[in-house]
Design a protein around this motif. Structure first.
Motif, PDB file in Angstrom:
ATOM      1  N   ALA A 156     -21.287  33.874 -23.803  1.00  0.00           N
ATOM      2  CA  ALA A 156     -20.429  34.048 -22.635  1.00  0.00           C
ATOM      3  C   ALA A 156     -19.232  33.102 -22.643  1.00  0.00           C
ATOM      4  CB  ALA A 156     -21.236  33.834 -21.352  1.00  0.00           C
ATOM      5  N   ALA A 157     -19.255  32.071 -23.510  1.00  0.00           N
ATOM      6  CA  ALA A 157     -18.152  31.100 -23.550  1.00  0.00           C
ATOM      7  C   ALA A 157     -16.939  31.638 -24.307  1.00  0.00           C
ATOM      8  CB  ALA A 157     -18.631  29.806 -24.208  1.00  0.00           C
ATOM      9  N   GLU A 158     -17.072  32.795 -24.954  1.00  0.00           N
ATOM     10  CA  GLU A 158     -15.962  33.342 -25.736  1.00  0.00           C
ATOM     11  C   GLU A 158     -14.731  33.547 -24.852  1.00  0.00           C
ATOM     12  OE1 GLU A 158     -15.192  36.887 -29.026  1.00  0.00           O
ATOM     13  OE2 GLU A 158     -17.013  36.882 -27.804  1.00  0.00           O
ATOM     14  N   GLY A 159     -13.625  32.937 -25.260  1.00  0.00           N
ATOM     15  CA  GLY A 159     -12.371  33.077 -24.525  1.00  0.00           C
ATOM     16  C   GLY A 159     -12.211  32.130 -23.352  1.00  0.00           C
ATOM     17  N   LYS A 160     -13.212  31.294 -23.057  1.00  0.00           N
ATOM     18  CA  LYS A 160     -13.140  30.395 -21.904  1.00  0.00           C
ATOM     19  C   LYS A 160     -12.335  29.143 -22.236  1.00  0.00           C
ATOM     20  CE  LYS A 160     -15.519  33.193 -19.463  1.00  0.00           C
ATOM     21  NZ  LYS A 160     -14.861  33.979 -18.406  1.00  0.00           N
ATOM     22  N   ARG A 161     -11.736  28.561 -21.173  1.00  0.00           N
ATOM     23  CA  ARG A 161     -10.901  27.380 -21.335  1.00  0.00           C
ATOM     24  C   ARG A 161     -11.737  26.103 -21.350  1.00  0.00           C
ATOM     25  NH1 ARG A 161      -8.435  26.612 -16.965  1.00  0.00           N
ATOM     26  NH2 ARG A 161      -9.406  28.233 -15.712  1.00  0.00           N
ATOM     27  N   VAL A 162     -11.119  25.012 -21.809  1.00  0.00           N
ATOM     28  CA  VAL A 162     -11.810  23.722 -21.890  1.00  0.00           C
ATOM     29  C   VAL A 162     -12.293  23.281 -20.515  1.00  0.00           C
ATOM     30  CG1 VAL A 162     -11.587  21.298 -22.570  1.00  0.00           C
ATOM     31  CG2 VAL A 162     -10.349  23.055 -23.831  1.00  0.00           C
ATOM     32  N   ALA A 163     -11.468  23.476 -19.498  1.00  0.00           N
ATOM     33  CA  ALA A 163     -11.816  23.005 -18.155  1.00  0.00           C
ATOM     34  C   ALA A 163     -13.098  23.665 -17.645  1.00  0.00           C
ATOM     35  CB  ALA A 163     -10.664  23.273 -17.195  1.00  0.00           C
ATOM     36  N   GLU A 164     -13.256  24.971 -17.934  1.00  0.00           N
ATOM     37  CA  GLU A 164     -14.448  25.675 -17.464  1.00  0.00           C
ATOM     38  C   GLU A 164     -15.708  25.150 -18.140  1.00  0.00           C
ATOM     39  OE1 GLU A 164     -13.561  30.165 -16.646  1.00  0.00           O
ATOM     40  OE2 GLU A 164     -12.259  29.556 -18.301  1.00  0.00           O
ATOM     41  N   LEU A 165     -15.631  24.926 -19.447  1.00  0.00           N
ATOM     42  CA  LEU A 165     -16.795  24.402 -20.176  1.00  0.00           C
ATOM     43  C   LEU A 165     -17.109  22.973 -19.754  1.00  0.00           C
ATOM     44  CD1 LEU A 165     -16.038  25.765 -23.774  1.00  0.00           C
ATOM     45  CD2 LEU A 165     -17.259  26.868 -21.901  1.00  0.00           C
ATOM     46  N   HIS A 166     -16.052  22.189 -19.560  1.00  0.00           N
ATOM     47  CA  HIS A 166     -16.261  20.791 -19.166  1.00  0.00           C
ATOM     48  C   HIS A 166     -16.884  20.696 -17.780  1.00  0.00           C
ATOM     49  CE1 HIS A 166     -14.600  16.455 -18.734  1.00  0.00           C
ATOM     50  NE2 HIS A 166     -15.743  16.468 -19.392  1.00  0.00           N
ATOM     51  N   GLN A 167     -16.458  21.554 -16.862  1.00  0.00           N
ATOM     52  CA  GLN A 167     -17.014  21.553 -15.514  1.00  0.00           C
ATOM     53  C   GLN A 167     -18.496  21.911 -15.547  1.00  0.00           C
ATOM     54  OE1 GLN A 167     -15.772  20.601 -12.486  1.00  0.00           O
ATOM     55  NE2 GLN A 167     -17.890  20.975 -11.829  1.00  0.00           N
ATOM     56  N   GLU A 168     -18.854  22.881 -16.372  1.00  0.00           N
ATOM     57  CA  GLU A 168     -20.268  23.260 -16.444  1.00  0.00           C
ATOM     58  C   GLU A 168     -21.112  22.130 -17.022  1.00  0.00           C
ATOM     59  OE1 GLU A 168     -22.201  27.325 -17.073  1.00  0.00           O
ATOM     60  OE2 GLU A 168     -22.083  26.507 -19.097  1.00  0.00           O
ATOM     61  N   ILE A 169     -20.584  21.416 -18.007  1.00  0.00           N
ATOM     62  CA  ILE A 169     -21.323  20.270 -18.558  1.00  0.00           C
ATOM     63  C   ILE A 169     -21.557  19.229 -17.474  1.00  0.00           C
ATOM     64  CG2 ILE A 169     -21.123  18.296 -20.126  1.00  0.00           C
ATOM     65  CD1 ILE A 169     -19.949  20.162 -22.195  1.00  0.00           C
ATOM     66  N   ARG A 170     -20.559  18.981 -16.621  1.00  0.00           N
ATOM     67  CA  ARG A 170     -20.733  18.028 -15.520  1.00  0.00           C
ATOM     68  C   ARG A 170     -21.832  18.498 -14.569  1.00  0.00           C
ATOM     69  NH1 ARG A 170     -14.881  17.294 -15.607  1.00  0.00           N
ATOM     70  NH2 ARG A 170     -14.657  18.874 -13.984  1.00  0.00           N
ATOM     71  N   ASP A 171     -21.870  19.807 -14.300  1.00  0.00           N
ATOM     72  CA  ASP A 171     -22.919  20.338 -13.420  1.00  0.00           C
ATOM     73  C   ASP A 171     -24.307  20.160 -14.040  1.00  0.00           C
ATOM     74  OD1 ASP A 171     -20.941  21.128 -11.680  1.00  0.00           O
ATOM     75  OD2 ASP A 171     -20.869  23.197 -12.404  1.00  0.00           O
ATOM     76  N   ILE A 172     -24.415  20.393 -15.349  1.00  0.00           N
ATOM     77  CA  ILE A 172     -25.712  20.238 -16.017  1.00  0.00           C
ATOM     78  C   ILE A 172     -26.133  18.764 -16.030  1.00  0.00           C
ATOM     79  CG2 ILE A 172     -26.950  20.520 -18.205  1.00  0.00           C
ATOM     80  CD1 ILE A 172     -25.166  22.927 -18.780  1.00  0.00           C
ATOM     81  N   LEU A 173     -25.176  17.862 -16.251  1.00  0.00           N
ATOM     82  CA  LEU A 173     -25.498  16.430 -16.229  1.00  0.00           C
ATOM     83  C   LEU A 173     -25.950  15.989 -14.843  1.00  0.00           C
ATOM     84  CD1 LEU A 173     -22.660  14.943 -18.475  1.00  0.00           C
ATOM     85  CD2 LEU A 173     -25.087  15.211 -19.038  1.00  0.00           C
ATOM     86  N   HIS A 174     -25.436  16.657 -13.804  1.00  0.00           N
ATOM     87  CA  HIS A 174     -25.902  16.358 -12.446  1.00  0.00           C
ATOM     88  C   HIS A 174     -27.378  16.721 -12.311  1.00  0.00           C
ATOM     89  CE1 HIS A 174     -25.725  15.833  -8.104  1.00  0.00           C
ATOM     90  NE2 HIS A 174     -26.299  17.022  -7.971  1.00  0.00           N
ATOM     91  N   ARG A 175     -27.803  17.841 -12.917  1.00  0.00           N
ATOM     92  CA  ARG A 175     -29.221  18.207 -12.902  1.00  0.00           C
ATOM     93  C   ARG A 175     -30.052  17.213 -13.687  1.00  0.00           C
ATOM     94  NH1 ARG A 175     -28.006  23.913 -15.147  1.00  0.00           N
ATOM     95  NH2 ARG A 175     -30.200  23.912 -15.777  1.00  0.00           N
ATOM     96  N   TRP A 176     -29.505  16.713 -14.792  1.00  0.00           N
ATOM     97  CA  TRP A 176     -30.202  15.682 -15.572  1.00  0.00           C
ATOM     98  C   TRP A 176     -30.385  14.413 -14.732  1.00  0.00           C
ATOM     99  CZ3 TRP A 176     -33.261  15.216 -19.477  1.00  0.00           C
ATOM    100  CH2 TRP A 176     -33.395  14.014 -20.183  1.00  0.00           C
ATOM    101  N   GLY A 177     -29.373  14.088 -13.947  1.00  0.00           N
ATOM    102  CA  GLY A 177     -29.503  12.934 -13.046  1.00  0.00           C
ATOM    103  C   GLY A 177     -30.563  13.168 -11.978  1.00  0.00           C
TER     104      GLY A 177
END
Length: 517
Positions: A191-212
């Motif tokens: 699903a990441a095909e064609g997505k911008r850096v900002a979108e992927l980076h935001q999702e990583i921040r959300d996942i790290l929040h779950r890790w916290g």
């Protein structure tokens, strides 16, 4: 291909039907109150070590201890155990920037060398409880998002093989290298095909929040304890399979509608417009022809358009499928008729595997063919038919005996709907209550409900035959009730009800249950 998601929410469970070009291909069900789903992360306690199996049984709160094999520990087990101990103690940060990874364990090691009885251990459910078996666990944790998956205590980058364009794969790999958190492996999803850096980076921040959140849950925790719950089945399906091919998502519950709308606004704002709230009194599965397809698809025998049919048998060790021919067209030779039936059956079998979520070993007995080219064609087409199956699977070519063997990943109990159950009307006796007495019971119940609550907006759901009997003619039974009580009772035909079964519903489609002595 056009895809639709039809969601039927009741008080006890949610049923999710995936349609492709109007044909039912997947059916999921989630009961409320179930605490053990694939992807859930727990703090468990090692109850028993089994050196003979090279495995351990872990208490995660299920009535049966969960199974953890050595091969599912993952090479970074020591790092996981170390971080778990620190988080249960006085560690103040969940981040892995300054975390020192431990040496990996060897693939050929023994369970007794790395685990001990009563040791707390963080685990993730790999397979739901099936039959008499408890959940199967893994210590290789994954934190999935729509575009990426983070794997703690790892240092790798992987791009989905389904992204075919080399330039896009290279672009995503470079982005992943720039945004990957230290000591986290990163998988880039299709699903990441064609997505911008900002979108992927935001999702990583959300996942790290779950890790916290996991880190905070571990603080002074006592096993067994759930640390992180996977998304509910509706949300996880949307997260994993929502593509441009979807043109409709229909749900019959306002609360779930709002929940899905919020999720879509986060992961795919352009798809909010395809979400619809179903408000008709006709059951949603009946309106979209799902109920009829369920009844036609879950029997022991499934008939194909050509008149051929397949028989699906379940044994202790495997599933066995037999392909049987129907009437042979006069203008076709035996070989031509065989390949035609086999190709039609292969497409239906691929659908049945997804629909019933069959796992393990599947053996298919196709109609015998002599031409090697036809055998090769059948194998290739079977691979194409199963390409859209999200479960991991392996397909072998036809054997010398004309058998095809398939292994398919099993992570949850298969979907079983008994379409040949005992008659709900007569209970297997062959004798039923007089239909006139049923009409009397309906009238008596209507009188009771309207006496108890004169302002109720009442609707009656009954089998279409009964509904037709009550509404046809002049004056109809429905009109007579109106003249007698002054209240109009709406009557809805429901194919899912037995011939003499019926239900009452009030405002907002809430079922009215009567206490019968």
């Amino acid at each position: 291909m056009e895809k639709e998601l039809i969601i039927n929410a009741t008080r006890s469970h949610v049923e999710i039907a995936l349609l492709e070009d109007g044909k039912l291909v997947e059916l999921h069900r989630q009961d409320y109150g179930v605490d053990f789903n694939v992807g859930d992360i727990f703090l468990g306690k090692v109850k028993k070590l089994m050196p003979g199996l090279n495995a351990a049984f872990v208490d995660i709160g299920h009535k049966r201890d969960a199974f953890l094999h050595y091969t599912d520990l993952g090479p970074q087990l020591r790092s996981l155990l170390k971080w778990t101990r620190q988080s249960m103690g006085n560690a103040t940060s969940a981040e892995l920037h300054n975390f020192q990874l431990e040496p990996p364990i060897i693939k050929t090691g023994k369970i007794t060398e790395v685990l001990r009885k009563n040791m707390p251990i963080m685990v993730q459910i790999l397979k739901e409880p099936i039959s008499t078996k408890g959940p199967r666990l893994s210590c290789e944790l994954t934190l999935p998002g729509r575009y990426v998956v983070l794997c703690p205590f790892q240092n790798f980058i992987s791009v989905s093989k389904k992204i075919a364009r080399p330039d896009e794969r290279l672009r995503l790999r470079k982005i992943a290298e720039s945004i990957r958190p230290p000591n986290f492996g990163l998988i880039v999803r299709t699903a990441a095909e064609g997505k911008r850096v900002a979108e992927l980076h935001q999702e990583i921040r959300d996942i790290l929040h779950r890790w916290g959140h996991i880190h905070r849950q571990l603080k002074h925790a006592t096993p067994p304890k759930k640390l992180l719950a996977e998304m509910d089945k509706t949300s996880s399906i949307l997260r994993d399979i929502l593509t441009d091919e979807f043109h409709s998502i229909v749900v019959n519950n306002p609360h779930l509608y709002n929940q899905i709308k919020t999720l879509l606004q986060q992961i795919a704002p352009e798809k909010v417009k395809i979400l619809k709230l179903y408000k008709s009194s006709t059951p949603i599965f009946t309106h979209y022809n799902v109920a009829k397809q369920i009844r036609a698809s879950f029997g022991k025998t499934t008939t194909l358009k050509s008149g051929s049919y397949i028989v699906i048998e379940r044994t202790e060790a495997m599933h066995v499928i037999d392909v049987n021919s129907g009437p042979k067209p006069v203008n076709l030779s035996q070989e031509e008729a065989a390949i035609k039936v086999n190709l039609e059956a292969a497409e239906e079998i691929a659908r049945q595997l997804r629909l019933r979520d069959l796992g393990g070993l599947i053996v298919i007995d196709f109609i015998d063919m002599r031409n090697p080219e036809n055998k090769k064609l059948l194998y290739q087409r079977m691979r194409e038919f199963m390409a859209s199956d999200r479960a991991q699977h392996t397909i072998l070519p036809l054997s010398r005996f004309g058998l095809m063997q398939i292994t398919r990943q099993r992570v949850r109990p298969e979907v079983q709907i008994d379409t040949t159950s005992k008659c709900p009307t007569c209970g297997g006796t062959g004798i039923i209550e007089s239909p006139l007495l049923v009409i009397d019971r309906i009238e008596r119940d209507i009188h009771y409900i309207l006496t108890a609550n004169p302002k109720v907006k009442l609707s009656l759901h009954a089998h279409p035959f009964v509904a037709a009997y009550l509404t046809k003619g002049f004056p109809s039974m429905q009109m007579k009730w109106w003249w007698k009580s002054g209240k109009w009772v709406k009557i809805v035909g429901d194919e899912q009800l037995g011939i003499l079964d019926y239900k009452f519903y009030g405002a907002e489609n809430n079922e009215i249950r009567l206490n019968r002595l």
